[in-house]
Motif scaffolding. Structure first.
Motif, PDB file in Angstrom:
ATOM      1  N   LEU A  16     -22.022  10.423  -6.870  1.00  0.00           N
ATOM      2  CA  LEU A  16     -21.652   9.719  -5.646  1.00  0.00           C
ATOM      3  C   LEU A  16     -21.048   8.374  -6.016  1.00  0.00           C
ATOM      4  O   LEU A  16     -21.311   7.833  -7.092  1.00  0.00           O
ATOM      5  CB  LEU A  16     -22.873   9.487  -4.750  1.00  0.00           C
ATOM      6  CG  LEU A  16     -23.623  10.714  -4.232  1.00  0.00           C
ATOM      7  CD1 LEU A  16     -24.894  10.274  -3.509  1.00  0.00           C
ATOM      8  CD2 LEU A  16     -22.744  11.541  -3.301  1.00  0.00           C
ATOM      9  N   ALA A  17     -20.245   7.820  -5.101  1.00  0.00           N
ATOM     10  CA  ALA A  17     -19.659   6.495  -5.287  1.00  0.00           C
ATOM     11  C   ALA A  17     -19.925   5.665  -4.041  1.00  0.00           C
ATOM     12  O   ALA A  17     -20.193   6.194  -2.964  1.00  0.00           O
ATOM     13  CB  ALA A  17     -18.160   6.611  -5.541  1.00  0.00           C
ATOM     14  N   PHE A  55     -20.766   3.915  -9.535  1.00  0.00           N
ATOM     15  CA  PHE A  55     -19.319   3.913  -9.269  1.00  0.00           C
ATOM     16  C   PHE A  55     -19.052   3.148  -7.970  1.00  0.00           C
ATOM     17  O   PHE A  55     -19.585   3.488  -6.919  1.00  0.00           O
ATOM     18  CB  PHE A  55     -18.830   5.360  -9.147  1.00  0.00           C
ATOM     19  CG  PHE A  55     -17.344   5.523  -9.263  1.00  0.00           C
ATOM     20  CD1 PHE A  55     -16.496   5.140  -8.233  1.00  0.00           C
ATOM     21  CD2 PHE A  55     -16.787   6.084 -10.396  1.00  0.00           C
ATOM     22  CE1 PHE A  55     -15.130   5.303  -8.333  1.00  0.00           C
ATOM     23  CE2 PHE A  55     -15.416   6.253 -10.513  1.00  0.00           C
ATOM     24  CZ  PHE A  55     -14.581   5.851  -9.482  1.00  0.00           C
ATOM     25  N   PHE A  56     -18.171   2.118  -8.057  1.00  0.00           N
ATOM     26  CA  PHE A  56     -17.862   1.290  -6.900  1.00  0.00           C
ATOM     27  C   PHE A  56     -16.349   1.246  -6.686  1.00  0.00           C
ATOM     28  O   PHE A  56     -15.590   0.941  -7.606  1.00  0.00           O
ATOM     29  CB  PHE A  56     -18.437  -0.120  -7.082  1.00  0.00           C
ATOM     30  CG  PHE A  56     -19.944  -0.136  -7.022  1.00  0.00           C
ATOM     31  CD1 PHE A  56     -20.601  -0.423  -5.838  1.00  0.00           C
ATOM     32  CD2 PHE A  56     -20.704   0.201  -8.149  1.00  0.00           C
ATOM     33  CE1 PHE A  56     -21.991  -0.394  -5.770  1.00  0.00           C
ATOM     34  CE2 PHE A  56     -22.096   0.233  -8.090  1.00  0.00           C
ATOM     35  CZ  PHE A  56     -22.732  -0.071  -6.889  1.00  0.00           C
ATOM     36  N   ASP A  57     -15.961   1.557  -5.457  1.00  0.00           N
ATOM     37  CA  ASP A  57     -14.557   1.720  -5.100  1.00  0.00           C
ATOM     38  C   ASP A  57     -14.084   0.564  -4.221  1.00  0.00           C
ATOM     39  O   ASP A  57     -14.611   0.337  -3.138  1.00  0.00           O
ATOM     40  CB  ASP A  57     -14.390   3.053  -4.355  1.00  0.00           C
ATOM     41  CG  ASP A  57     -12.999   3.222  -3.768  1.00  0.00           C
ATOM     42  OD1 ASP A  57     -12.047   3.373  -4.545  1.00  0.00           O
ATOM     43  OD2 ASP A  57     -12.864   3.199  -2.520  1.00  0.00           O
ATOM     44  N   HIS A  58     -13.070  -0.151  -4.682  1.00  0.00           N
ATOM     45  CA  HIS A  58     -12.489  -1.292  -3.968  1.00  0.00           C
ATOM     46  C   HIS A  58     -11.027  -1.015  -3.616  1.00  0.00           C
ATOM     47  O   HIS A  58     -10.458  -0.006  -4.001  1.00  0.00           O
ATOM     48  CB  HIS A  58     -12.542  -2.553  -4.849  1.00  0.00           C
ATOM     49  CG  HIS A  58     -13.913  -3.116  -5.035  1.00  0.00           C
ATOM     50  ND1 HIS A  58     -14.449  -4.047  -4.183  1.00  0.00           N
ATOM     51  CD2 HIS A  58     -14.852  -2.888  -5.999  1.00  0.00           C
ATOM     52  CE1 HIS A  58     -15.651  -4.379  -4.600  1.00  0.00           C
ATOM     53  NE2 HIS A  58     -15.930  -3.673  -5.690  1.00  0.00           N
ATOM     54  N   ILE A  87     -15.801   0.490 -12.093  1.00  0.00           N
ATOM     55  CA  ILE A  87     -15.149  -0.232 -11.002  1.00  0.00           C
ATOM     56  C   ILE A  87     -13.726   0.281 -10.836  1.00  0.00           C
ATOM     57  O   ILE A  87     -12.917   0.261 -11.770  1.00  0.00           O
ATOM     58  CB  ILE A  87     -15.154  -1.753 -11.239  1.00  0.00           C
ATOM     59  CG1 ILE A  87     -16.598  -2.264 -11.340  1.00  0.00           C
ATOM     60  CG2 ILE A  87     -14.412  -2.478 -10.122  1.00  0.00           C
ATOM     61  CD1 ILE A  87     -16.713  -3.751 -11.589  1.00  0.00           C
ATOM     62  N   GLN A  88     -13.453   0.742  -9.639  1.00  0.00           N
ATOM     63  CA  GLN A  88     -12.137   1.269  -9.262  1.00  0.00           C
ATOM     64  C   GLN A  88     -11.569   0.407  -8.146  1.00  0.00           C
ATOM     65  O   GLN A  88     -12.298  -0.018  -7.254  1.00  0.00           O
ATOM     66  CB  GLN A  88     -12.312   2.708  -8.782  1.00  0.00           C
ATOM     67  CG  GLN A  88     -11.082   3.359  -8.157  1.00  0.00           C
ATOM     68  CD  GLN A  88     -11.370   4.798  -7.786  1.00  0.00           C
ATOM     69  OE1 GLN A  88     -11.369   5.673  -8.640  1.00  0.00           O
ATOM     70  NE2 GLN A  88     -11.645   5.056  -6.515  1.00  0.00           N
ATOM     71  N   SER A  89     -10.280   0.133  -8.185  1.00  0.00           N
ATOM     72  CA  SER A  89      -9.650  -0.545  -7.058  1.00  0.00           C
ATOM     73  C   SER A  89      -8.271   0.076  -6.810  1.00  0.00           C
ATOM     74  O   SER A  89      -7.807   0.912  -7.588  1.00  0.00           O
ATOM     75  CB  SER A  89      -9.527  -2.053  -7.293  1.00  0.00           C
ATOM     76  OG  SER A  89      -9.215  -2.723  -6.076  1.00  0.00           O
ATOM     77  N   LYS A  90      -7.663  -0.348  -5.715  1.00  0.00           N
ATOM     78  CA  LYS A  90      -6.390   0.232  -5.285  1.00  0.00           C
ATOM     79  C   LYS A  90      -5.405  -0.870  -4.945  1.00  0.00           C
ATOM     80  O   LYS A  90      -5.792  -1.973  -4.547  1.00  0.00           O
ATOM     81  CB  LYS A  90      -6.577   1.111  -4.043  1.00  0.00           C
ATOM     82  CG  LYS A  90      -7.742   2.052  -4.079  1.00  0.00           C
ATOM     83  CD  LYS A  90      -7.835   2.847  -2.780  1.00  0.00           C
ATOM     84  CE  LYS A  90      -9.217   3.420  -2.600  1.00  0.00           C
ATOM     85  NZ  LYS A  90     -10.242   2.383  -2.309  1.00  0.00           N
ATOM     86  N   CYS A  91      -4.116  -0.539  -5.043  1.00  0.00           N
ATOM     87  CA  CYS A  91      -3.074  -1.461  -4.618  1.00  0.00           C
ATOM     88  C   CYS A  91      -1.903  -0.663  -4.070  1.00  0.00           C
ATOM     89  O   CYS A  91      -1.846   0.559  -4.207  1.00  0.00           O
ATOM     90  CB  CYS A  91      -2.627  -2.356  -5.769  1.00  0.00           C
ATOM     91  SG  CYS A  91      -1.633  -1.517  -7.029  1.00  0.00           S
ATOM     92  N   GLY A  92      -0.977  -1.355  -3.450  1.00  0.00           N
ATOM     93  CA  GLY A  92       0.232  -0.704  -2.935  1.00  0.00           C
ATOM     94  C   GLY A  92       0.428  -0.853  -1.451  1.00  0.00           C
ATOM     95  O   GLY A  92       1.512  -0.589  -0.942  1.00  0.00           O
ATOM     96  N   ILE A  93      -0.622  -1.278  -0.724  1.00  0.00           N
ATOM     97  CA  ILE A  93      -0.492  -1.535   0.705  1.00  0.00           C
ATOM     98  C   ILE A  93      -0.322  -3.035   0.914  1.00  0.00           C
ATOM     99  O   ILE A  93      -1.075  -3.836   0.354  1.00  0.00           O
ATOM    100  CB  ILE A  93      -1.725  -1.051   1.490  1.00  0.00           C
ATOM    101  CG1 ILE A  93      -1.873   0.468   1.387  1.00  0.00           C
ATOM    102  CG2 ILE A  93      -1.632  -1.470   2.960  1.00  0.00           C
ATOM    103  CD1 ILE A  93      -3.089   1.029   2.118  1.00  0.00           C
ATOM    104  N   GLN A  94       0.666  -3.405   1.710  1.00  0.00           N
ATOM    105  CA  GLN A  94       0.821  -4.786   2.152  1.00  0.00           C
ATOM    106  C   GLN A  94       0.564  -4.822   3.653  1.00  0.00           C
ATOM    107  O   GLN A  94       1.251  -4.143   4.431  1.00  0.00           O
ATOM    108  CB  GLN A  94       2.223  -5.304   1.835  1.00  0.00           C
ATOM    109  CG  GLN A  94       2.470  -5.486   0.338  1.00  0.00           C
ATOM    110  CD  GLN A  94       3.857  -6.036   0.048  1.00  0.00           C
ATOM    111  OE1 GLN A  94       4.847  -5.312   0.157  1.00  0.00           O
ATOM    112  NE2 GLN A  94       3.927  -7.301  -0.320  1.00  0.00           N
ATOM    113  N   LEU A  95      -0.421  -5.580   4.064  1.00  0.00           N
ATOM    114  CA  LEU A  95      -0.779  -5.670   5.479  1.00  0.00           C
ATOM    115  C   LEU A  95       0.268  -6.465   6.247  1.00  0.00           C
ATOM    116  O   LEU A  95       1.011  -7.270   5.675  1.00  0.00           O
ATOM    117  CB  LEU A  95      -2.150  -6.328   5.624  1.00  0.00           C
ATOM    118  CG  LEU A  95      -3.317  -5.598   4.956  1.00  0.00           C
ATOM    119  CD1 LEU A  95      -4.581  -6.444   5.038  1.00  0.00           C
ATOM    120  CD2 LEU A  95      -3.545  -4.238   5.585  1.00  0.00           C
TER     121      LEU A  95
END
Length: 331
Positions: A16-17, A55-58, A87-95
């Motif tokens: 699980l994450a 596992f931590f998702d950001h 540690i996982q994170s994401k990018c690519g969205i601009q608000l």
């Protein structure tokens, strides 16, 4: 049960994450997070660790960066935590910002700068995994490849993946990028069953309402890509949250989940997640809850996935789909 695809890539990830979108307070950038928010985060992290979740998702946009900043503050206060965690994170969205709309950006400049911001907020030297958050229609695969090469060579990111993408996106990117994409994070739950429906409703009129790449689950299984599920607890619709728009099918499914939980002496959350985790793609649920007690309620999920029979799985699916009444009158 078989190992997670992540584990075959050398990542000792838990089954699980924890999804961190709910941390950091409001999405208003002018409202800082508080001591109460920090306490909530620490309790959630400790609850997760106590049941083996590492596992931590950001994402860089979560509460406009405050979720990562809060997590970074926790890591600074407890530095021994870093090496315990994936540690996982994401990018690519601009608000949306001022006169500009919400948009997607997979330019090399944006990806590299986003990772620098993520690392700064988290106060760490590297990310275990970086995901490209949602498809950018202006994406140039060769430019994405340059960004990934730069991040890998600098040691800032160890592994890469995507989120909310279909198999054609993955194939297009992978044709240009030498690093393997090892994750795809998607909306999957008993409430959001399109990943199952797309196979069952082939060549049937009902399938016209299904929004899911029909080849995606098979593609990920064949290419050892980790399927991660966001929203796996369905906002509590089956496990106790009162919702004014709950359907009859959801109510019946909730009754059947409660019946199975009582029968198997476990939690409703464990049954709900067990249904998802029984899928042979070895789905890794990303829990969106910030509540420590609810995190603890999920600890038996893997065992329930192993114990769940085919008949129980199909009864849950058909009941949630509105095509079956399991005849459970009370629990």
């Amino acid at each position: 049960m078989k190992a997670l695809p992540l584990q075959s890539h050398g990542i000792a990830a838990s089954r699980l994450a924890i999804g961190c979108m709910g941390f950091g307070g409001s999405w208003d950038a002018s409202e800082p997070y508080t001591a109460a928010h920090m306490k909530q985060l620490e309790e959630a992290v400790d609850a997760a660790l106590s049941i083996g979740i590492n596992f931590f998702d950001h994402a860089d946009i979560y509460t406009r960066g405050k979720a990562e900043a809060m997590f970074g503050e926790l890591l600074a206060a407890r530095p021994s935590l870093r090496e315990q965690l994936i540690i996982q994170s994401k990018c690519g969205i601009q608000l949306a910002d001022g006169e500009l709309p919400g948009r997607y950006n997979f330019s090399k400049q944006h990806i590299v700068a986003s990772v620098d911001g993520i690392l700064q907020r988290l106060g760490i030297d590297y990310l275990d995994i970086l995901l490209l958050h949602r498809p950018d229609p202006l994406m140039e695969p060769e430019e994405v490849a340059e960004a990934i090469h730069t991040l890998k060579a600098s040691g800032k990111v160890r592994h890469f993946g995507v989120s909310n993408m279909h198999s054609a996106h993955l194939q297009l990117l992978q044709a240009a990028v030498s690093e393997p994409f090892i994750v795809n994070q998607l909306h999957m739950s008993l409430a959001h069953r399109h990943f199952i429906d797309q196979g069952l409703l082939i060549n049937r009129n009902e399938g016209s309402a299904v929004s899911f790449d029909p080849g995606l689950m098979a593609y990920m299984q064949m290419n050892n890509i980790q399927a991660q599920a966001w929203g796996p607890l369905a906002q509590g619709r089956y496990t106790g949250a009162a919702a004014s728009d709950t359907t009859e099918a959801e109510q019946l499914a909730a009754q059947y989940i409660a019946y199975l939980a009582r029968l198997k002496e476990t939690s409703k959350e464990a049954i709900l997640l067990g249904w998802l985790m029984k899928h042979p793609a070895r789905i890794q649920p990303v829990l969106g809850t910030t509540n420590a007690a609810r995190i603890l309620a999920c600890q038996d999920a893997e065992r329930q996935a192993e114990l769940m029979t085919r008949d129980e799985w199909w009864t849950l699916y058909a009941t949630a789909s509105g095509t079956h009444n399991p005849g459970i009158k009370s629990v």
